[in-house]
Design a protein around this motif. Structure first.
Motif, PDB file in Angstrom:
ATOM      1  N   GLU A  72     -47.604 -26.316 -14.134  1.00 26.37           N
ATOM      2  CA  GLU A  72     -46.213 -25.636 -14.274  1.00 26.37           C
ATOM      3  C   GLU A  72     -45.267 -25.646 -13.131  1.00 26.37           C
ATOM      4  N   ASN A  73     -46.034 -25.476 -11.968  1.00 28.67           N
ATOM      5  CA  ASN A  73     -45.317 -25.216 -10.687  1.00 28.67           C
ATOM      6  C   ASN A  73     -46.238 -25.145  -9.573  1.00 28.67           C
ATOM      7  N   GLU A  74     -45.401 -25.162  -8.178  1.00 21.59           N
ATOM      8  CA  GLU A  74     -46.141 -25.012  -7.156  1.00 21.59           C
ATOM      9  C   GLU A  74     -47.206 -23.754  -7.027  1.00 21.59           C
ATOM     10  N   HIS A  75     -46.794 -22.989  -7.625  1.00 21.58           N
ATOM     11  CA  HIS A  75     -47.463 -21.521  -7.429  1.00 21.58           C
ATOM     12  C   HIS A  75     -48.924 -21.734  -8.114  1.00 21.58           C
ATOM     13  N   VAL A  76     -49.026 -22.367  -9.145  1.00 22.13           N
ATOM     14  CA  VAL A  76     -50.447 -22.461  -9.966  1.00 22.13           C
ATOM     15  C   VAL A  76     -51.195 -23.530  -9.195  1.00 22.13           C
ATOM     16  N   ILE A  77     -50.643 -24.540  -8.616  1.00 24.28           N
ATOM     17  CA  ILE A  77     -51.242 -25.381  -7.719  1.00 24.28           C
ATOM     18  C   ILE A  77     -52.013 -24.656  -6.457  1.00 24.28           C
ATOM     19  N   GLU A  78     -50.915 -24.041  -5.948  1.00 22.67           N
ATOM     20  CA  GLU A  78     -51.414 -23.296  -4.674  1.00 22.67           C
ATOM     21  C   GLU A  78     -52.716 -22.283  -4.866  1.00 22.67           C
ATOM     22  N   LEU A  79     -52.642 -21.681  -6.187  1.00 23.67           N
ATOM     23  CA  LEU A  79     -53.690 -20.868  -6.675  1.00 23.67           C
ATOM     24  C   LEU A  79     -55.013 -21.626  -6.693  1.00 23.67           C
ATOM     25  N   LEU A  80     -54.635 -22.815  -7.258  1.00 28.07           N
ATOM     26  CA  LEU A  80     -56.080 -24.015  -7.495  1.00 28.07           C
ATOM     27  C   LEU A  80     -56.565 -24.141  -6.031  1.00 28.07           C
ATOM     28  N   ILE A  81     -55.909 -24.694  -5.418  1.00 29.45           N
ATOM     29  CA  ILE A  81     -56.245 -25.292  -3.955  1.00 29.45           C
ATOM     30  C   ILE A  81     -56.709 -24.252  -3.040  1.00 29.45           C
ATOM     31  N   SER A  82     -56.445 -23.072  -3.396  1.00 31.31           N
ATOM     32  CA  SER A  82     -56.899 -21.871  -2.436  1.00 31.31           C
ATOM     33  C   SER A  82     -58.433 -21.679  -2.949  1.00 31.31           C
ATOM     34  N   ALA A  83     -58.568 -21.732  -3.950  1.00 30.63           N
ATOM     35  CA  ALA A  83     -59.856 -21.504  -4.772  1.00 30.63           C
ATOM     36  C   ALA A  83     -60.805 -22.478  -4.404  1.00 30.63           C
ATOM     37  N   MET A  84     -60.245 -23.797  -4.457  1.00 26.07           N
ATOM     38  CA  MET A  84     -61.080 -25.051  -4.381  1.00 26.07           C
ATOM     39  C   MET A  84     -61.475 -25.074  -2.763  1.00 26.07           C
ATOM     40  N   GLY A  85     -60.461 -24.433  -1.864  1.00 28.72           N
ATOM     41  CA  GLY A  85     -60.846 -24.410  -0.473  1.00 28.72           C
ATOM     42  C   GLY A  85     -62.036 -23.399   0.069  1.00 28.72           C
ATOM     43  N   THR A  86     -61.673 -22.310  -0.706  1.00 32.55           N
ATOM     44  CA  THR A  86     -62.722 -21.378  -0.463  1.00 32.55           C
ATOM     45  C   THR A  86     -64.143 -21.686  -1.006  1.00 32.55           C
ATOM     46  N   ALA A  87     -64.193 -22.365  -2.164  1.00 33.61           N
ATOM     47  CA  ALA A  87     -65.369 -22.885  -2.692  1.00 33.61           C
ATOM     48  C   ALA A  87     -66.071 -23.783  -2.039  1.00 33.61           C
ATOM     49  N   LEU A  88     -65.179 -24.789  -1.417  1.00 37.63           N
ATOM     50  CA  LEU A  88     -65.846 -26.063  -0.957  1.00 37.63           C
ATOM     51  C   LEU A  88     -65.705 -26.216   0.691  1.00 37.63           C
ATOM     52  N   GLN A  89     -64.956 -25.114   1.151  1.00 38.35           N
ATOM     53  CA  GLN A  89     -64.644 -25.055   2.522  1.00 38.35           C
ATOM     54  C   GLN A  89     -64.158 -26.077   3.248  1.00 38.35           C
ATOM     55  N   LYS A  90     -63.054 -26.504   2.388  1.00 38.88           N
ATOM     56  CA  LYS A  90     -62.042 -27.732   2.727  1.00 38.88           C
ATOM     57  C   LYS A  90     -60.622 -27.133   2.670  1.00 38.88           C
ATOM     58  N   ASN A  91     -59.892 -28.054   3.555  1.00 36.50           N
ATOM     59  CA  ASN A  91     -58.494 -27.964   3.607  1.00 36.50           C
ATOM     60  C   ASN A  91     -57.748 -28.563   2.884  1.00 36.50           C
ATOM     61  N   TYR A  92     -57.143 -28.004   1.528  1.00 36.58           N
ATOM     62  CA  TYR A  92     -56.404 -29.067   0.674  1.00 36.58           C
ATOM     63  C   TYR A  92     -55.057 -28.992   0.780  1.00 36.58           C
ATOM     64  N   GLY A  93     -54.324 -30.115   0.683  1.00 34.48           N
ATOM     65  CA  GLY A  93     -52.833 -29.975   0.565  1.00 34.48           C
ATOM     66  C   GLY A  93     -52.429 -30.781  -0.795  1.00 34.48           C
ATOM     67  N   PHE A  94     -51.245 -30.648  -1.306  1.00 31.08           N
ATOM     68  CA  PHE A  94     -50.896 -31.123  -2.410  1.00 31.08           C
ATOM     69  C   PHE A  94     -49.337 -31.432  -2.228  1.00 31.08           C
ATOM     70  N   VAL A  95     -49.047 -32.438  -3.417  1.00 31.58           N
ATOM     71  CA  VAL A  95     -47.254 -32.622  -3.581  1.00 31.58           C
ATOM     72  C   VAL A  95     -47.360 -32.858  -5.262  1.00 31.58           C
ATOM     73  N   ILE A  96     -46.135 -32.304  -5.633  1.00 33.37           N
ATOM     74  CA  ILE A  96     -46.118 -32.074  -7.012  1.00 33.37           C
ATOM     75  C   ILE A  96     -44.700 -32.620  -7.404  1.00 33.37           C
ATOM     76  N   SER A  97     -44.799 -33.407  -8.764  1.00 35.55           N
ATOM     77  CA  SER A  97     -43.604 -33.548  -9.064  1.00 35.55           C
ATOM     78  C   SER A  97     -42.876 -32.709 -10.107  1.00 35.55           C
ATOM     79  N   GLU A  98     -41.630 -32.316  -9.695  1.00 34.29           N
ATOM     80  CA  GLU A  98     -40.902 -31.379 -10.588  1.00 34.29           C
ATOM     81  C   GLU A  98     -40.093 -31.854 -11.633  1.00 34.29           C
ATOM     82  N   GLY A  99     -40.827 -32.216 -12.767  1.00 27.21           N
ATOM     83  CA  GLY A  99     -40.053 -33.390 -13.584  1.00 27.21           C
ATOM     84  C   GLY A  99     -39.234 -32.635 -14.673  1.00 27.21           C
ATOM     85  N   ASP A 100     -38.835 -33.051 -15.690  1.00 23.29           N
ATOM     86  CA  ASP A 100     -37.753 -32.722 -16.769  1.00 23.29           C
ATOM     87  C   ASP A 100     -38.521 -32.578 -18.156  1.00 23.29           C
ATOM     88  N   ASP A 101     -39.870 -32.145 -17.997  1.00 24.47           N
ATOM     89  CA  ASP A 101     -40.581 -32.147 -19.615  1.00 24.47           C
ATOM     90  C   ASP A 101     -39.992 -30.579 -19.862  1.00 24.47           C
TER      91      ASP A 101
END
Length: 210
Positions: A72-101
């Motif tokens: 849906e938005n940047e916030h839920v992606i931030e939650l996901l990459i934070s959890a991924m980063g903690t589990a995998l000990q990695k630093n993830y970034g992201f870019v999102i398309s805010e479409g018109d769906d």
């Protein structure tokens, strides 16, 4: 030769919580009962479940690049990459398309920031025929050795209403994507590294893909 461990996943309605200030009033009203009972506890459990599986990718090393849709938005992606980063000990970034769906489901590209530089360019193509389709989303990122990788994220029209009835919409998007690829080769050169990823809602033998 450098290996890139690249994956795609439709996250199936990774929505923010109902009273989220990040959601527009239009979307909140449009989703209506679909979000009934969807709260922070359930969202966090979904994030945990997704992370548990993603952490198994690449023999437990996790993805280098992960394309996703139905977020849906940047916030839920931030939650996901934070959890991924903690589990995998990695630093993830992201870019999102805010479409018109109408349901607020977008595509996003998650990448390991130690292996890829900041995105150079993002570009969205919106295709309209009776209804607006979800955007084709193009992201340029640099590999650690300086090569450019052009990722085009796709979430093509669904088979709602039947496969044959909806097929022209996927063919329409495919034709636009084919032209777009030709233009990239013209501008970037015939050796451009282009990666198509997404939920195409069709199989390799369907007209849209062939």
């Amino acid at each position: 030769m450098t290996k890139h461990h690249i994956y795609w996943w439709n996250l199936e309605n990774l929505f923010d919580i109902e009273n989220s200030p990040r959601r527009s009033e239009f979307l909140n009203n449009h989703l209506g009962n679909e979000l009934k009972g969807w709260d922070a506890t359930i969202l966090n459990q979904k994030i945990a479940n997704l992370t548990a599986i993603i952490s198994k990718f690449n023999n437990g090393e996790g993805p280098d690049i992960l394309g996703v849709c139905e977020v849906e938005n940047e916030h839920v992606i931030e939650l996901l990459i934070s959890a991924m980063g903690t589990a995998l000990q990695k630093n993830y970034g992201f870019v999102i398309s805010e479409g018109d769906d109408k349901r607020g489901i977008d595509t996003a590209l998650i990448y390991d920031k130690t292996k890829y530089g900041p995105e150079q360019l993002t570009f969205s193509l919106r295709i309209i025929k009776r209804n607006t389709t979800r955007d084709l989303f193009q992201v340029h990122i640099n590999t650690a050795n300086g090569n450019k990788l052009i990722c085009i994220l796709n979430h093509w029209p669904s088979r709602s209403g039947g496969e044959l009835t909806s097929e022209p919409f996927r063919i329409m998007v495919a034709e636009n994507l084919s032209y777009w690829i030709e233009r990239i080769y013209e501008e970037q050169g015939s050796d451009a590294n282009i990666l198509l990823m997404g939920d195409f809602n069709d199989n390799p033998y369907n007209k849209s893909i062939t």
